[in-house]
Motif scaffolding. Sequence first.
Motif, PDB file in Angstrom:
ATOM      1  N   ILE A 210       1.298  -1.301  -0.239  1.00  0.00           N
ATOM      2  CA  ILE A 210      -0.183  -0.117  -0.265  1.00  0.00           C
ATOM      3  C   ILE A 210       0.716   1.004  -0.127  1.00  0.00           C
ATOM      4  CG2 ILE A 210      -1.870  -1.454   0.896  1.00  0.00           C
ATOM      5  CD1 ILE A 210      -1.049   0.260   3.735  1.00  0.00           C
ATOM      6  N   TRP A 211       0.410   2.037  -0.438  1.00  0.00           N
ATOM      7  CA  TRP A 211       0.902   3.962   0.185  1.00  0.00           C
ATOM      8  C   TRP A 211       1.569   4.126   1.159  1.00  0.00           C
ATOM      9  CZ3 TRP A 211      -2.198   5.600   3.038  1.00  0.00           C
ATOM     10  CH2 TRP A 211      -3.311   5.465   3.148  1.00  0.00           C
ATOM     11  N   TYR A 212       2.038   5.060   1.208  1.00  0.00           N
ATOM     12  CA  TYR A 212       2.371   5.870   2.544  1.00  0.00           C
ATOM     13  C   TYR A 212       3.032   7.259   2.237  1.00  0.00           C
ATOM     14  CZ  TYR A 212       5.360   6.703   6.196  1.00  0.00           C
ATOM     15  OH  TYR A 212       6.421   7.290   7.545  1.00  0.00           O
ATOM     16  N   ASN A 228      -2.171   8.478   6.624  1.00  0.00           N
ATOM     17  CA  ASN A 228      -1.461   7.414   6.368  1.00  0.00           C
ATOM     18  C   ASN A 228      -2.208   6.356   7.014  1.00  0.00           C
ATOM     19  OD1 ASN A 228       1.507   7.386   5.751  1.00  0.00           O
ATOM     20  ND2 ASN A 228       1.113   9.614   6.443  1.00  0.00           N
ATOM     21  N   TRP A 229      -3.322   6.468   7.170  1.00  0.00           N
ATOM     22  CA  TRP A 229      -4.542   5.730   7.657  1.00  0.00           C
ATOM     23  C   TRP A 229      -4.707   3.844   8.362  1.00  0.00           C
ATOM     24  CZ3 TRP A 229      -8.195   2.898   5.904  1.00  0.00           C
ATOM     25  CH2 TRP A 229      -8.464   3.488   3.797  1.00  0.00           C
ATOM     26  N   TYR A 230      -3.984   3.512   6.677  1.00  0.00           N
ATOM     27  CA  TYR A 230      -4.157   2.382   6.811  1.00  0.00           C
ATOM     28  C   TYR A 230      -2.810   1.399   7.174  1.00  0.00           C
ATOM     29  CZ  TYR A 230      -4.715  -1.561   4.019  1.00  0.00           C
ATOM     30  OH  TYR A 230      -4.864  -2.751   3.404  1.00  0.00           O
ATOM     31  N   HIS A 231      -1.648   2.111   7.810  1.00  0.00           N
ATOM     32  CA  HIS A 231      -0.743   1.898   8.637  1.00  0.00           C
ATOM     33  C   HIS A 231      -0.706   1.690  10.555  1.00  0.00           C
ATOM     34  CE1 HIS A 231       1.960   1.840   5.790  1.00  0.00           C
ATOM     35  NE2 HIS A 231       1.487   2.729   4.918  1.00  0.00           N
ATOM     36  N   PHE A 232      -2.136   2.334  10.921  1.00  0.00           N
ATOM     37  CA  PHE A 232      -2.416   2.240  12.247  1.00  0.00           C
ATOM     38  C   PHE A 232      -3.372   1.852  12.046  1.00  0.00           C
ATOM     39  CE2 PHE A 232       0.385   6.040  10.957  1.00  0.00           C
ATOM     40  CZ  PHE A 232       0.777   5.583  11.925  1.00  0.00           C
ATOM     41  N   ARG A 271       6.667  -5.545   6.280  1.00  0.00           N
ATOM     42  CA  ARG A 271       6.645  -3.830   5.603  1.00  0.00           C
ATOM     43  C   ARG A 271       6.988  -2.791   5.409  1.00  0.00           C
ATOM     44  NH1 ARG A 271       0.979  -2.835   4.759  1.00  0.00           N
ATOM     45  NH2 ARG A 271       0.356  -5.052   5.438  1.00  0.00           N
ATOM     46  N   MET A 272       7.457  -1.881   5.188  1.00  0.00           N
ATOM     47  CA  MET A 272       7.527  -1.034   4.895  1.00  0.00           C
ATOM     48  C   MET A 272       9.602  -1.065   5.366  1.00  0.00           C
ATOM     49  SD  MET A 272       5.269   1.339   4.086  1.00  0.00           S
ATOM     50  CE  MET A 272       6.241   2.824   4.345  1.00  0.00           C
ATOM     51  N   GLY A 274      10.158  -3.365   7.266  1.00  0.00           N
ATOM     52  CA  GLY A 274      10.153  -3.633   8.960  1.00  0.00           C
ATOM     53  C   GLY A 274      10.552  -2.250   9.504  1.00  0.00           C
ATOM     54  N   ASP A 275       9.999  -1.594   9.324  1.00  0.00           N
ATOM     55  CA  ASP A 275      10.640  -0.269   9.827  1.00  0.00           C
ATOM     56  C   ASP A 275       9.266   0.081  10.319  1.00  0.00           C
ATOM     57  OD1 ASP A 275      10.791   2.631  10.816  1.00  0.00           O
ATOM     58  OD2 ASP A 275      11.730   3.340   8.952  1.00  0.00           O
ATOM     59  N   ALA A 276       9.558   0.145  11.531  1.00  0.00           N
ATOM     60  CA  ALA A 276       8.252   0.422  12.592  1.00  0.00           C
ATOM     61  C   ALA A 276       8.457   2.380  12.858  1.00  0.00           C
ATOM     62  CB  ALA A 276       8.554  -0.491  14.243  1.00  0.00           C
ATOM     63  N   THR A 277       8.702   3.030  12.524  1.00  0.00           N
ATOM     64  CA  THR A 277       8.930   3.704  12.466  1.00  0.00           C
ATOM     65  C   THR A 277       7.152   4.881  11.406  1.00  0.00           C
ATOM     66  OG1 THR A 277      10.170   4.755  11.275  1.00  0.00           O
ATOM     67  CG2 THR A 277      11.138   4.543  13.533  1.00  0.00           C
ATOM     68  N   LYS A 278       7.217   3.570  10.667  1.00  0.00           N
ATOM     69  CA  LYS A 278       6.440   4.785   9.949  1.00  0.00           C
ATOM     70  C   LYS A 278       5.378   3.849   9.618  1.00  0.00           C
ATOM     71  CE  LYS A 278      10.225   5.072   6.838  1.00  0.00           C
ATOM     72  NZ  LYS A 278      10.682   4.716   4.778  1.00  0.00           N
ATOM     73  N   SER A 279       4.661   2.084  10.735  1.00  0.00           N
ATOM     74  CA  SER A 279       3.783   0.928  10.302  1.00  0.00           C
ATOM     75  C   SER A 279       3.610   0.806  11.532  1.00  0.00           C
ATOM     76  CB  SER A 279       3.904   0.707   8.650  1.00  0.00           C
ATOM     77  OG  SER A 279       2.134  -0.092   8.817  1.00  0.00           O
ATOM     78  N   GLN A 280       2.098   0.552  11.557  1.00  0.00           N
ATOM     79  CA  GLN A 280       2.388  -0.767  12.969  1.00  0.00           C
ATOM     80  C   GLN A 280       1.538  -1.961  12.416  1.00  0.00           C
ATOM     81  OE1 GLN A 280      -1.422   1.554  15.488  1.00  0.00           O
ATOM     82  NE2 GLN A 280       0.237   0.469  16.699  1.00  0.00           N
ATOM     83  N   ILE A 281       1.035  -1.923  11.651  1.00  0.00           N
ATOM     84  CA  ILE A 281      -0.247  -2.952  11.527  1.00  0.00           C
ATOM     85  C   ILE A 281       0.977  -3.959  10.352  1.00  0.00           C
ATOM     86  CG2 ILE A 281      -1.199  -1.518  10.766  1.00  0.00           C
ATOM     87  CD1 ILE A 281      -1.365  -1.837   7.531  1.00  0.00           C
ATOM     88  N   PHE A 282       0.164  -5.261  10.357  1.00  0.00           N
ATOM     89  CA  PHE A 282       1.234  -6.900  10.158  1.00  0.00           C
ATOM     90  C   PHE A 282       0.888  -6.631   8.399  1.00  0.00           C
ATOM     91  CE2 PHE A 282       0.129 -10.495  13.276  1.00  0.00           C
ATOM     92  CZ  PHE A 282       0.925  -9.036  14.468  1.00  0.00           C
TER      93      PHE A 282
END
Length: 434
Positions: A210-212, A228-232, A271-272, A274-282
């Motif tokens: 998906i987008w970021y 960036n609602w898809y990532h939270f 996802r991203m 593995g960068d947890a500063t950008k996204s938290q979803i599986f």
Amino acid sequence: MMQNDSTRRGFLKTSTIAATGAALSSSVARTAHAAGSDEIRFVVVGCGGRGTGAAMQIMNTKGNTKLVAVADAFGDKAERSIKSLANKHKDKVDVPKERIFTGLDAYKQAIDVDCDLVVIATPPGFKPQQFEYAVNKGRHIFMEKPVAVDAPGVRRVLKSVEESKKKNLMVGIGLQRRHEPQYIETIDRIHNGAIGDVIAQRVYWNGNGIWYRPKTEGQSEMAFQCNNWYHFNWICGDQICEQHIHNLDVGCWVKGSYPVECNGMGGREMRMGGDATKSQIFDHTFCEYTFSDGTKMFSQGRHLGGSWTHVGEAVHGSKGTADPSGSITGPNAWKFSGQRLNGHQQEQHDLIEALMAGEIYNEGEYGAKSTFTAILGREACYSGKVIKWDQLLAEGKDLCPGIDEYTIDSDPPTMPGEDGKYPHPVPGKYNPFA
């Protein structure tokens, strides 16, 4: 649920796209539109891709429709949406600047405008209170899926659905496969025994990603996450809710019921990067859903570039198999030969035609329960435990407490740590009830 769905499907089979003059003169139809006019005035809450798309598809119908207001968290997005719609349907867009509302509470101002129909296409975390407000105002509603991100949100939607039925309000939900002839006919055949007893199902939404949108200078944390609602999780519900819900909904439609429990597994390694500063979803989930008769539905959801991509469903029966999108194998082999319609467009043809004819249907219950099927799977994957439907619906955690009071400058319920990383669920440690 099945009675409402059967009634709607029967109507779709026997109706045509153009409403007749006699239908427009019916007493029910007259109550559907402001001042007895056949014009359907609608507003859009959430001006992203689906909100703009749904508005365009409403304007593409044979109905006398007019967009009269919009609301979005971001003004520039609202203006782009209006411009895009006016480029194709200028005569159906009447949105002066004073009816462009911005902010997280802008939905109230838009819904308060004199209108017949409200399109709700915001991130799913915000939908329960927006749906509730529209129902309380007596508006007909089209709401995109999923309709919530957690158990409290689903309970709130279900309560509003009951109120919408009392008020005889149209409620359409963006699970468009239920409006596609190939799905309708195939599942009718399954229900009529074409493959015998349904033993198991496999459902998939495996895609690339998906987008970021990077954070901009001066942007608040809430604005960044809303953009960036898809990532939270609190605002999106994860990929299993946002996209895979379509396939899970088909599986429940096939069964005519919802699972009683689920176990699952998943993670967020890729996802991203593995960068947890950008996204938290599986980035991947796998679920085993169990229905009350003991049959199973196996689910795969994934975002992983370079991997096998597949979106679809398969049903295994005692006398054959079926692809709900249009084919059956076995003694009653069959393949759909009719016209395959664009589901997003067809659901708006059906909604507007029914509204013009005074034929009110309500898809809110299955929209909420299919959403909860996805939430059940997500919580099973996050926790690594077997999760029961009834317990989760009654006791599941609130991912966005106090959401009715959020503003674009509020701290969102999920904040980055001192290292800039967002917390993410860890199977074996995550508690879906706390």
